[in-house]
Design an enzyme around this catalytic site. Structure first.
Site, short mmCIF file in Angstrom:
data_model
loop_
_atom_site.label_atom_id
_atom_site.label_comp_id
_atom_site.label_asym_id
_atom_site.label_seq_id
_atom_site.Cartn_x
_atom_site.Cartn_y
_atom_site.Cartn_z
N ASN A 10 41.93 34.02 36.91
CA ASN A 10 40.63 34.59 36.51
C ASN A 10 40.89 35.99 35.95
OD1 ASN A 10 38.06 35.54 36.24
ND2 ASN A 10 37.57 35.57 38.42
N TRP A 11 40.90 36.07 34.63
CA TRP A 11 41.25 37.34 33.99
C TRP A 11 40.11 38.34 33.97
CZ3 TRP A 11 44.52 35.81 29.04
CH2 TRP A 11 45.80 35.43 29.46
N LYS A 12 38.94 37.91 34.42
CA LYS A 12 37.78 38.82 34.47
C LYS A 12 37.66 39.57 33.13
CE LYS A 12 38.34 38.98 39.43
NZ LYS A 12 38.03 39.62 40.68
N HIS A 98 30.76 32.93 40.73
CA HIS A 98 31.67 33.98 41.20
C HIS A 98 30.83 35.14 41.74
CE1 HIS A 98 34.56 37.21 41.33
NE2 HIS A 98 35.51 36.28 41.29
N GLU A 171 36.03 32.25 48.41
CA GLU A 171 36.48 33.62 48.14
C GLU A 171 35.65 34.59 48.98
OE1 GLU A 171 38.40 34.20 44.08
OE2 GLU A 171 36.27 34.13 43.71
N GLY A 177 39.75 41.64 45.34
CA GLY A 177 40.16 42.92 44.75
C GLY A 177 40.33 44.05 45.75
N GLY A 235 42.86 36.66 40.72
CA GLY A 235 42.28 37.65 39.82
C GLY A 235 43.34 38.58 39.26
P1 PGA Z 1 41.55 39.16 43.14
O1 PGA Z 1 40.25 38.43 42.58
O2 PGA Z 1 42.67 38.15 43.14
O3 PGA Z 1 41.79 40.29 42.21
O4 PGA Z 1 41.22 39.58 44.55
C1 PGA Z 1 39.99 37.07 42.88
C2 PGA Z 1 38.75 36.61 42.21
O5 PGA Z 1 37.79 37.39 42.08
O6 PGA Z 1 38.67 35.46 41.75
#
Ligand code: PGA
Length: 249
Positions: A10-12, A98, A171, A177, A235
């Site tokens: 998930n590159w956001k 999400h 999640e 994050g 992420g």
């Molecule tokens: P993260 O994010 O791996 O940076 O904790 C995961 C996500 O939001 O899918």
């Protein structure tokens, strides 16, 4: 032999349009090895680069997903992207629910159900995210919160047949994050509760279960000890190819 997991990157909004394309081009040869070692390797760039990267991945084992879609079919919905558009540009997976989108867009269960409906009609495989807040975690209301979040799937799939897998990604919000990963016992207990709720669904066998939240090269080996987990939603760590490689291999 190592179990083949699903890995969802998930590159956001970590990359700009050009950065996302450059990342893909720089790593495309090595990505094949990661895809071969996976049940599926699915990259979810932001909307801007999706169509372009979809062209680049056409003859590649790397799969593509979107990070969200509209609950509407089409019309006067500024800034939104329909499931039909995603399908037309060659996208076969889509993250829904999400927590960052839930926070930004205040998605209700009704809207999430509509999104799922449109994705299923377009044969796009949903990656549906659920997770409890830190407060819910501390007040031991995780299971109740997740049960509520699962309602759109339950209502839609209780009696309906689907021909593709359907991913449920657990999640915890406090692990996304933050550098804090959920303990295995907690994930195991959540998985068991989620499976118990979903098992009356007609197509229970189509569900795949993912964990996300601080999945990194440092946390992955412990997470891989969890039985009955099908894969990971990654992420920040997925934007660093060497990190991603260590997570997969
Ligand atoms: P993260 O994010 O791996 O940076 O904790 C995961 C996500 O939001 O899918």
């Amino acid at each position: 032999m190592q179990k083949a997991y699903y890995y969802i990157a998930n590159w956001k909004m970590y990359f700009s349009y050009l950065q996302a394309i450059a990342w893909y081009n720089d790593n495309k040869n090595q990505l094949q090895q990661l895809a071969d070692a996976s049940a599926a390797l699915i990259i979810c760039p932001s909307y801007d680069s999706l169509a372009y990267i979809a062209q680049l991945t056409k003859s590649s084992p790397v799969l593509l997903g979107a990070q969200n879609c509209s609950e509407h079919l089409q019309g006067a919905f500024t800034g939104q992207i329909s499931a039909q558009s995603l399908k037309e540009i060659g996208i076969n997976y889509c993250i829904i629910g999400h927590s960052e989108v839930r926070t930004a867009c205040q998605d209700t269960n009704k809207q999430l159900k509509q999104k799922l409906q449109h994705l299923i009609e377009q044969n796009i495989i949903p990656l549906f995210c659920i997770g409890e807040s830190l407060e819910e975690y501390h007040t031991s209301t995780t299971h109740r919160s997740l049960e509520k979040q699962l309602e759109p799937i339950f209502e839609l799939l209780n009696n309906r047949s689907i021909s593709t897998p359907f991913f449920i990604a657990y999640e915890p919000l406090w692990a996304i994050g933050t550098g804090v990963v959920a303990h295995n016992e907690h994930i195991i207990s959540v998985l068991a509760a989620v499976k118990k709720i979903m098992k009356t669904c007609k197509e229970f066998h189509q569900f795949r279960f993912l964990y996300g939240g601080t999945v990194t090269s440092g946390t992955i080996s412990e997470l891989k000890k969890i039985e009955n987990l099908d894969g990971f939603l990654i992420g920040k760590a997925s934007t660093d190819f060497q990190e991603l490689k260590k997570i997969v291999l």
